[in-house]
Scaffold this motif. Structure first.
Motif, short mmCIF file in Angstrom:
data_model
loop_
_atom_site.label_atom_id
_atom_site.label_comp_id
_atom_site.label_asym_id
_atom_site.label_seq_id
_atom_site.Cartn_x
_atom_site.Cartn_y
_atom_site.Cartn_z
N PHE A 104 8.59 -7.78 2.43
CA PHE A 104 8.44 -6.34 2.13
C PHE A 104 6.99 -5.87 2.27
CE2 PHE A 104 12.36 -5.69 -0.86
CZ PHE A 104 13.18 -5.97 0.20
N ARG A 105 6.11 -6.77 2.66
CA ARG A 105 4.70 -6.42 2.75
C ARG A 105 4.46 -5.47 3.92
NH1 ARG A 105 0.83 -8.69 -0.04
NH2 ARG A 105 2.12 -10.48 -0.58
N ARG A 106 3.75 -4.40 3.65
CA ARG A 106 3.46 -3.42 4.70
C ARG A 106 2.07 -3.65 5.31
NH1 ARG A 106 7.44 0.53 3.73
NH2 ARG A 106 8.27 0.27 1.64
N GLY A 107 1.98 -3.36 6.57
CA GLY A 107 0.69 -3.44 7.24
C GLY A 107 0.19 -4.85 7.47
N ALA A 108 1.11 -5.85 7.37
CA ALA A 108 0.70 -7.25 7.56
C ALA A 108 0.78 -7.61 9.03
CB ALA A 108 1.58 -8.18 6.75
N LEU A 134 9.45 -10.72 9.26
CA LEU A 134 10.27 -11.89 9.61
C LEU A 134 9.78 -12.50 10.92
CD1 LEU A 134 12.67 -13.78 9.22
CD2 LEU A 134 14.14 -12.02 10.23
N ARG A 135 9.57 -11.66 11.92
CA ARG A 135 9.12 -12.16 13.21
C ARG A 135 7.74 -12.83 13.08
NH1 ARG A 135 9.58 -7.75 15.80
NH2 ARG A 135 11.67 -8.18 16.59
N ARG A 136 6.86 -12.19 12.33
CA ARG A 136 5.51 -12.73 12.14
C ARG A 136 5.55 -14.09 11.44
NH1 ARG A 136 2.42 -12.44 7.72
NH2 ARG A 136 3.75 -10.88 6.71
N LEU A 137 6.31 -14.19 10.37
CA LEU A 137 6.38 -15.43 9.60
C LEU A 137 7.09 -16.54 10.39
CD1 LEU A 137 7.30 -13.71 6.23
CD2 LEU A 137 5.18 -15.01 6.64
N ARG A 138 8.11 -16.15 11.15
CA ARG A 138 8.84 -17.13 11.97
C ARG A 138 7.94 -17.69 13.06
NH1 ARG A 138 10.95 -16.58 16.75
NH2 ARG A 138 11.09 -14.32 16.78
N GLN A 139 7.23 -16.79 13.73
CA GLN A 139 6.35 -17.25 14.82
C GLN A 139 5.19 -18.08 14.29
OE1 GLN A 139 5.54 -13.51 16.81
NE2 GLN A 139 7.34 -13.71 18.14
N ALA A 140 4.74 -17.77 13.08
CA ALA A 140 3.65 -18.54 12.48
C ALA A 140 4.07 -19.98 12.24
CB ALA A 140 3.20 -17.88 11.17
N ASP A 162 13.55 4.70 -3.72
CA ASP A 162 13.22 6.12 -3.53
C ASP A 162 13.51 6.91 -4.80
OD1 ASP A 162 12.26 5.88 -0.98
OD2 ASP A 162 14.06 6.61 0.02
N VAL A 163 14.70 6.72 -5.36
CA VAL A 163 15.07 7.45 -6.57
C VAL A 163 14.18 7.04 -7.74
CG1 VAL A 163 16.90 7.82 -8.26
CG2 VAL A 163 17.45 7.76 -5.83
N LEU A 164 13.86 5.77 -7.82
CA LEU A 164 13.05 5.27 -8.94
C LEU A 164 11.55 5.50 -8.70
CD1 LEU A 164 15.05 1.98 -9.59
CD2 LEU A 164 14.97 4.01 -11.07
N GLU A 165 11.24 6.11 -7.56
CA GLU A 165 9.84 6.42 -7.21
C GLU A 165 8.96 5.18 -7.31
OE1 GLU A 165 9.80 9.78 -10.10
OE2 GLU A 165 8.99 10.92 -8.41
N THR A 166 9.44 4.11 -6.71
CA THR A 166 8.68 2.87 -6.70
C THR A 166 8.71 2.26 -5.30
OG1 THR A 166 8.36 0.79 -7.91
CG2 THR A 166 10.62 1.36 -7.32
N ASP A 167 7.95 1.21 -5.11
CA ASP A 167 7.96 0.50 -3.83
C ASP A 167 9.02 -0.59 -3.91
OD1 ASP A 167 7.08 -1.65 -1.82
OD2 ASP A 167 5.68 -0.03 -1.40
N PRO A 168 9.80 -0.79 -2.83
CA PRO A 168 10.83 -1.84 -2.86
C PRO A 168 10.28 -3.21 -3.26
CG PRO A 168 11.10 -0.48 -0.91
CD PRO A 168 9.83 -0.03 -1.56
N VAL A 169 9.03 -3.45 -3.00
CA VAL A 169 8.44 -4.74 -3.35
C VAL A 169 8.54 -5.00 -4.86
CG1 VAL A 169 6.04 -4.05 -3.78
CG2 VAL A 169 6.52 -6.24 -2.65
N GLU A 170 8.63 -3.93 -5.64
CA GLU A 170 8.73 -4.09 -7.10
C GLU A 170 10.00 -4.84 -7.52
OE1 GLU A 170 6.48 -3.42 -9.43
OE2 GLU A 170 5.12 -2.84 -7.83
N GLU A 183 12.48 -1.92 9.27
CA GLU A 183 11.39 -2.15 10.22
C GLU A 183 10.34 -3.08 9.61
OE1 GLU A 183 9.54 1.46 11.58
OE2 GLU A 183 7.90 0.36 12.55
N THR A 184 10.03 -2.85 8.33
CA THR A 184 9.05 -3.71 7.65
C THR A 184 9.54 -5.16 7.60
OG1 THR A 184 8.35 -1.85 6.26
CG2 THR A 184 7.80 -4.07 5.47
N VAL A 185 10.81 -5.33 7.23
CA VAL A 185 11.38 -6.69 7.14
C VAL A 185 11.41 -7.33 8.52
CG1 VAL A 185 13.50 -7.97 6.66
CG2 VAL A 185 12.69 -6.25 5.04
#
Lengths: 70, 70
Positions: free
Chosen positions: B66-70, B11-17, A56-64, B5-7
């Protein structure tokens, strides 16, 4: 742990790109001043809550933080 | 925390897969049996060391958590 190294490297890179010291970043993220240094030295396993605050502070996505070869 | 929430969802999706129960995943990752459930219920902030272990067992890249919307 390989992931600690990846996170440490990306954290340092993103922090420096914002022109912030470790202490400045910690203050803005409202976390302990030693914490950022410990992450960058791979002495502590970051939690996702902390990565979210830092992103949040670094204005980036955690995935980075998990990006390899950046 | 939004990242929990994203994690949890990934995690649930990848585990069930992989067709694994929470307990089977925990055993293979050599972590506490309650830990996976706590992550999926967003009751605990995962550390990157744990995400690395889980990613290894799930044969995926930690970035997938960390992927969103997956």
């Amino acid at each position: 742990m390989r992931l600690r190294e990846t996170v440490a490297r990306n954290l340092r890179r993103l922090r420096q790109a914002k022109g912030l010291s470790q202490e400045e970043l910690a203050d803005r993220a409202d976390i302990n001043r030693n914490y950022v240094g410990m992450l960058e030295r791979e002495q502590h396993a970051a939690t996702i809550d902390m990565l979210e605050k830092l992103a949040d502070v670094l204005e980036t996505d955690p995935v980075e933080f998990f990006r390899r070869g950046a």
